[in-house]
Design a protein around this motif. Structure first.
Motif, PDB file in Angstrom:
ATOM      1  N   LYS A 237      73.328   9.492 -32.710  1.00 38.13           N
ATOM      2  CA  LYS A 237      72.452   9.143 -31.715  1.00 38.13           C
ATOM      3  C   LYS A 237      71.148   9.290 -31.652  1.00 38.13           C
ATOM      4  CE  LYS A 237      77.261   8.437 -28.709  1.00 38.13           C
ATOM      5  NZ  LYS A 237      78.271   8.674 -28.210  1.00 38.13           N
ATOM      6  N   ASN A 238      71.303  10.989 -31.711  1.00 36.27           N
ATOM      7  CA  ASN A 238      70.225  11.921 -31.956  1.00 36.27           C
ATOM      8  C   ASN A 238      69.737  12.405 -33.326  1.00 36.27           C
ATOM      9  OD1 ASN A 238      67.911  13.817 -31.747  1.00 36.27           O
ATOM     10  ND2 ASN A 238      69.110  14.513 -29.845  1.00 36.27           N
ATOM     11  N   ILE A 239      68.755  11.369 -34.364  1.00 35.95           N
ATOM     12  CA  ILE A 239      68.653  11.676 -35.819  1.00 35.95           C
ATOM     13  C   ILE A 239      68.078  13.282 -36.046  1.00 35.95           C
ATOM     14  CG2 ILE A 239      67.693  11.132 -37.197  1.00 35.95           C
ATOM     15  CD1 ILE A 239      67.988   7.864 -37.113  1.00 35.95           C
ATOM     16  N   ASP A 240      66.996  13.290 -35.022  1.00 34.49           N
ATOM     17  CA  ASP A 240      66.456  14.500 -34.950  1.00 34.49           C
ATOM     18  C   ASP A 240      67.210  16.208 -34.563  1.00 34.49           C
ATOM     19  OD1 ASP A 240      63.965  13.236 -35.248  1.00 34.49           O
ATOM     20  OD2 ASP A 240      62.686  13.667 -33.236  1.00 34.49           O
ATOM     21  N   LEU A 241      68.152  16.160 -34.070  1.00 28.63           N
ATOM     22  CA  LEU A 241      69.456  16.674 -33.957  1.00 28.63           C
ATOM     23  C   LEU A 241      69.857  17.188 -35.045  1.00 28.63           C
ATOM     24  CD1 LEU A 241      70.634  19.190 -31.609  1.00 28.63           C
ATOM     25  CD2 LEU A 241      72.224  17.572 -31.200  1.00 28.63           C
ATOM     26  N   LEU A 243      69.849  16.022 -38.107  1.00 26.77           N
ATOM     27  CA  LEU A 243      69.160  16.418 -39.301  1.00 26.77           C
ATOM     28  C   LEU A 243      68.633  18.006 -39.370  1.00 26.77           C
ATOM     29  CD1 LEU A 243      66.488  13.970 -39.525  1.00 26.77           C
ATOM     30  CD2 LEU A 243      67.682  14.623 -41.471  1.00 26.77           C
ATOM     31  N   LYS A 244      68.539  18.505 -37.937  1.00 32.16           N
ATOM     32  CA  LYS A 244      68.411  20.190 -37.734  1.00 32.16           C
ATOM     33  C   LYS A 244      69.407  21.274 -38.122  1.00 32.16           C
ATOM     34  CE  LYS A 244      64.431  19.412 -34.647  1.00 32.16           C
ATOM     35  NZ  LYS A 244      63.668  19.747 -33.364  1.00 32.16           N
ATOM     36  N   LEU A 260      70.961  14.786 -48.923  1.00 29.12           N
ATOM     37  CA  LEU A 260      70.069  14.389 -47.693  1.00 29.12           C
ATOM     38  C   LEU A 260      68.905  15.044 -47.974  1.00 29.12           C
ATOM     39  CD1 LEU A 260      73.562  16.796 -45.901  1.00 29.12           C
ATOM     40  CD2 LEU A 260      72.202  15.045 -45.308  1.00 29.12           C
ATOM     41  N   LYS A 261      68.559  15.158 -49.126  1.00 34.68           N
ATOM     42  CA  LYS A 261      67.594  15.004 -49.625  1.00 34.68           C
ATOM     43  C   LYS A 261      66.778  14.083 -49.032  1.00 34.68           C
ATOM     44  CE  LYS A 261      66.329  19.151 -51.929  1.00 34.68           C
ATOM     45  NZ  LYS A 261      66.336  19.451 -53.256  1.00 34.68           N
ATOM     46  N   TRP A 262      67.375  12.678 -49.394  1.00 36.45           N
ATOM     47  CA  TRP A 262      66.827  11.503 -50.055  1.00 36.45           C
ATOM     48  C   TRP A 262      66.945  10.624 -47.782  1.00 36.45           C
ATOM     49  CZ3 TRP A 262      63.921   8.829 -52.819  1.00 36.45           C
ATOM     50  CH2 TRP A 262      63.698   9.346 -54.447  1.00 36.45           C
ATOM     51  N   VAL A 263      67.966  11.253 -47.359  1.00 36.05           N
ATOM     52  CA  VAL A 263      68.481  10.813 -45.815  1.00 36.05           C
ATOM     53  C   VAL A 263      66.786  11.455 -45.436  1.00 36.05           C
ATOM     54  CG1 VAL A 263      69.394  11.359 -44.546  1.00 36.05           C
ATOM     55  CG2 VAL A 263      70.915  11.409 -46.458  1.00 36.05           C
ATOM     56  N   LYS A 264      66.435  12.376 -45.217  1.00 35.12           N
ATOM     57  CA  LYS A 264      65.183  12.873 -45.018  1.00 35.12           C
ATOM     58  C   LYS A 264      64.109  12.297 -44.846  1.00 35.12           C
ATOM     59  CE  LYS A 264      67.245  17.772 -44.649  1.00 35.12           C
ATOM     60  NZ  LYS A 264      66.703  19.498 -44.365  1.00 35.12           N
ATOM     61  N   LEU A 265      64.221  11.804 -46.209  1.00 32.19           N
ATOM     62  CA  LEU A 265      62.691  10.833 -46.308  1.00 32.19           C
ATOM     63  C   LEU A 265      63.322   9.736 -46.161  1.00 32.19           C
ATOM     64  CD1 LEU A 265      60.283  11.273 -48.367  1.00 32.19           C
ATOM     65  CD2 LEU A 265      61.710  10.197 -49.873  1.00 32.19           C
ATOM     66  N   PHE A 266      63.938   9.119 -45.725  1.00 35.24           N
ATOM     67  CA  PHE A 266      63.881   7.692 -45.094  1.00 35.24           C
ATOM     68  C   PHE A 266      64.055   7.980 -43.412  1.00 35.24           C
ATOM     69  CE2 PHE A 266      65.932   6.755 -49.504  1.00 35.24           C
ATOM     70  CZ  PHE A 266      64.699   6.414 -49.718  1.00 35.24           C
ATOM     71  N   TRP A 268      63.724  10.523 -41.817  1.00 41.48           N
ATOM     72  CA  TRP A 268      63.187  11.215 -40.663  1.00 41.48           C
ATOM     73  C   TRP A 268      61.512  11.443 -40.791  1.00 41.48           C
ATOM     74  CZ3 TRP A 268      64.500  17.261 -39.959  1.00 41.48           C
ATOM     75  CH2 TRP A 268      63.084  17.682 -38.379  1.00 41.48           C
ATOM     76  N   ASN A 269      61.173  10.296 -42.053  1.00 40.96           N
ATOM     77  CA  ASN A 269      59.652   9.727 -42.760  1.00 40.96           C
ATOM     78  C   ASN A 269      59.768  11.782 -43.294  1.00 40.96           C
ATOM     79  OD1 ASN A 269      59.230   7.645 -42.058  1.00 40.96           O
ATOM     80  ND2 ASN A 269      59.758   8.174 -39.723  1.00 40.96           N
TER      81      ASN A 269
END
Length: 445
Positions: A237-241, A243-244, A260-266, A268-269
């Motif tokens: 529901k909140n990608i930024d939250l 990811l943090k 998760l490095k790939w997940v952040k790339l795709f 969180w740009n």
């Protein structure tokens, strides 16, 4: 493959190409036609002041009164909302084909620090016919496959439900309000051992996003398979939250990190470019300046076995005292120290075009770079300085440019002033440069 996900146009260009909307025969081949809808989206992206679009694209009007958008030194992939995929590759040389350039670019990406590209192997590099985005989706799915074989992380998650029996903790207030008529049920709060964790929600959200992007049949099949495995997991529901919250993984779950490095790339740009989601669907872009610097540092570490190579060194400051504190940290790209005699070299990489024949224009070397190297020479008390530029047809050999001489007063030296040489040298990148480094003219002997 779902037809509704098929791109209307899929183009591959390189740095400093021009994008426009007309059919016109011109001598310069570095022009790419796109639809008016795509051009309008890119133009809106450039004009959006909330992002770094001005560094990525440049809006121009040519002499024949046609607007064009020229790409700058940012590379990888952009997807517009009208389903146009633009792959931007680095400009390596004039005579290499797209497959070779893509191969070189992938090898350069492997050298980036703390990136998910380090697991690129020869099999990935041979997929030159695929866009780089598809290769990276394949790598992400490969990492996810390794993760799934180990174990999908589960945690105890607090749940509240109206059950036919009492489980763990009875919520009296909620039970009275909800079951005032039906006394056969009980509102209970309990802990459920579930795989609906922050990490798994991010992975599922990433899979859903890539399912709308990927056109490769094999990638689509694998995405659908993993979505089935994560069917009990909710979408973020909140990608930024989320990811943090995953930054502090315990040691038992460090095997999640590569995925998760790939997940952040795709999601969180994480490609150093921030942009407004109102203009583009996807923008994964890297500055070639950073990639070029990273690759040169990687090659030097392998070649200079008697030297210590430090990238982005940050031990020195320009100002030694301001209210009893140091100010203005210096960050040279490369600090190279001979482990035998402490011979110290400072080098900066600059992805700019140099012309060794234009001495009256200082060979097109930026004066700001010369000031920067002077500060390094003074503060590091080094023995030599280098400016490393890309190898081009107009900059073939460092012998064509005589060394520049700085006169620096060195500490603990009998002479008041010591001349320090600054050399501008080229670095040539091509397919053969990965097998041997004869193309590199950096000579420390």
């Amino acid at each position: 493959m779902n037809k509704k996900h098929k791109f209307k146009q899929q183009i591959t260009i390189t740095e400093y190409w021009c994008i426009w909307t007309i059919d016109r025969d011109i001598n310069n081949a570095s022009y790419q036609k796109v639809s008016e809808e795509t051009f309008f989206e890119l133009e809106s992206f450039v004009l959006n002041e909330k992002n770094q679009a001005q560094d990525i694209f440049k809006l121009q009007t040519k002499s024949w009164y046609w607007k064009v958008i020229s790409t700058q030194n940012y590379v990888w992939v952009i997807e517009t909302k009208n389903w146009t995929l633009i792959e931007i590759l680095p400009k390596i040389s004039e005579d290499e084909n797209i497959g070779e350039i893509r191969n070189i670019f992938l090898r350069m990406l492997k050298t980036l620090k703390d990136s998910p590209f380090k697991n690129l192997n020869e099999a990935n590099l041979k997929n030159q016919k695929f866009p780089i985005l598809e290769i990276f989706i394949e790598l992400f799915l490969s990492e996810l496959s390794i993760l799934v074989k180990k174990w999908i992380k589960k945690n105890y998650v607090s749940e509240m439900d109206n059950l036919k029996f009492i489980k763990w903790k009875l919520k009296i207030k909620e039970n009275i309000s909800k079951n005032i008529v039906d006394h056969s049920k009980f509102v209970c709060e309990y802990d459920e051992f579930s795989d609906d964790t922050n990490e798994n929600r991010l992975i599922k959200t990433c899979l859903l996003k890539l399912s709308k992007i990927s056109l490769n049949k094999k990638n689509q099949q694998n995405i659908n398979l993993f979505l089935h495995l994560f069917s009990d997991v909710w979408v973020c529901k909140n990608i930024d939250l989320d990811l943090k919250l995953i930054n502090n993984l315990n040691r038992l779950h460090t095997y999640y990190l590569p995925t998760l490095k790939w997940v952040k790339l795709f999601l969180w740009n994480e490609s150093v470019v921030n942009f407004s989601w109102n203009t583009l669907a996807l923008a994964l872009l890297f500055p070639m300046e950073t990639i070029f610097e990273s690759y040169v540092a990687s090659v030097l570490r392998k070649r200079l076995i008697w030297y210590s190579v430090s990238a982005q060194d940050s031990w020195k400051y320009l100002v030694e005292d301001h209210w009893w504190r140091w100010k203005f940290r210096l960050r040279p790209d490369l600090v190279i120290t001979n482990n035998l005699n402490n011979h110290l070299i400072v080098a900066d990489t600059k992805r700019k075009k140099i012309d060794s024949d234009m001495s009256w224009k200082n060979y097109q070397i930026d004066q700001h770079d010369m000031y920067q190297l002077y500060a390094y020479a003074k503060k590091y008390q080094c023995d030599e300085l280098y400016l490393i530029y890309p190898y081009t047809s107009k900059f073939l050999s460092h012998k064509n440019i005589s060394p520049f001489i700085y006169e620096i007063k060195k500490d603990f030296d009998w002479n008041d002033i010591v001349p320090i040489r600054l050399k501008a040298i080229p670095y040539k990148i091509d397919v053969n440069s990965f097998k041997n480094d004869e193309c590199f003219l950096f000579n420390l002997d």
